[in-house]
Motif scaffolding. Structure first.
Motif, PDB file in Angstrom:
ATOM      1  N   MET A   1       0.851  -1.175   0.000  1.00  0.00           N
ATOM      2  CA  MET A   1       0.000   0.000   0.000  1.00  0.00           C
ATOM      3  C   MET A   1       0.893   1.233   0.000  1.00  0.00           C
ATOM      4  SD  MET A   1      -3.066   1.763   0.598  1.00  0.00           S
ATOM      5  CE  MET A   1      -4.058   0.342   0.431  1.00  0.00           C
ATOM      6  N   PRO A   2       0.696   2.125  -0.960  1.00  0.00           N
ATOM      7  CA  PRO A   2       1.481   3.362  -0.976  1.00  0.00           C
ATOM      8  C   PRO A   2       1.029   4.303   0.135  1.00  0.00           C
ATOM      9  CG  PRO A   2      -0.144   3.365  -2.731  1.00  0.00           C
ATOM     10  CD  PRO A   2      -0.214   2.019  -2.080  1.00  0.00           C
ATOM     11  N   VAL A   3       1.815   5.339   0.375  1.00  0.00           N
ATOM     12  CA  VAL A   3       1.422   6.342   1.352  1.00  0.00           C
ATOM     13  C   VAL A   3       0.195   7.092   0.843  1.00  0.00           C
ATOM     14  CG1 VAL A   3       3.753   6.593   2.260  1.00  0.00           C
ATOM     15  CG2 VAL A   3       2.987   8.087   0.418  1.00  0.00           C
ATOM     16  N   PHE A   4      -0.537   7.702   1.764  1.00  0.00           N
ATOM     17  CA  PHE A   4      -1.723   8.456   1.368  1.00  0.00           C
ATOM     18  C   PHE A   4      -1.915   9.624   2.316  1.00  0.00           C
ATOM     19  CE2 PHE A   4      -2.936   5.030   4.165  1.00  0.00           C
ATOM     20  CZ  PHE A   4      -3.814   5.612   5.069  1.00  0.00           C
ATOM     21  N   ASP A 109      -8.420   5.502   1.800  1.00  0.00           N
ATOM     22  CA  ASP A 109      -7.352   4.785   1.096  1.00  0.00           C
ATOM     23  C   ASP A 109      -7.831   3.484   0.452  1.00  0.00           C
ATOM     24  OD1 ASP A 109      -7.816   3.361   3.419  1.00  0.00           O
ATOM     25  OD2 ASP A 109      -5.712   3.028   3.871  1.00  0.00           O
TER      26      ASP A 109
END
Length: 161
Positions: A1-4, A109
């Protein structure tokens, strides 16, 4: 999961839910009726920190450190004051009691068609204060949550196939 980004995050207050000695699981929050606290500007921070337990060992000529009790801290929520918001009113009412309440944070997210990540915990509403500042500021409602449980983390999930 990428940053958000935090933008789009929501916090909800539930009903009374007493803290317990064992860690909570997501199932412990099933059946809770949630009310969103609106006009949130900042959610603050939370998470376990262990107290330091130092021991001065003569034989090692060194201070040894161990972990003691854990605290999930105080979460400082800042809202634009809304006299009619059911979530803010619930927090104000909760501050007037000695009870603990369920809280849920939902992040923005979710993968396309999936579900967002969430955090669940139990806290007492330790303080509700009004912040008035200067002419060119929005009147704020500050809510201090004394977190009295572990933070239950639920990861964002892809849609079911």
């Amino acid at each position: 999961m990428p940053v958000f980004a935090t933008a789009g995050a929501k916090i909800h207050i539930g009903g009374e839910l007493a803290a317990q000695s064992a860690d909570f699981a997501v199932a412990d929050f099933s059946g809770v009726t949630w009310t969103e606290i609106m006009e949130v500007e900042s959610l603050g921070s939370f998470g376990d920190t262990a107290q330091e337990v130092p021991f001065e060992s003569l034989g090692y000529s060194r201070t040894r450190r161990m972990k003691g009790l854990r605290s999930a801290g105080t979460m400082e929520i800042v809202c634009g004051m809304d006299y009619a918001d059911a979530g803010q009113l619930a927090a104000i009412a909760a501050e007037k009691t000695d009870k603990e309440y369920a809280f849920k944070i939902t992040f923005d997210d979710a993968p396309t068609g999936g579900t967002p990540s969430e955090r669940y915990f139990v806290a007492q509403v330790g303080a509700v204060t009004e912040q008035l500042d200067t002419a060119n500021n929005v009147m704020k409602l500050n809510i201090s949550l004394w977190v009295n449980s572990n933070i239950v983390r639920v990861a964002a999930a892809e849609p079911a196939v």
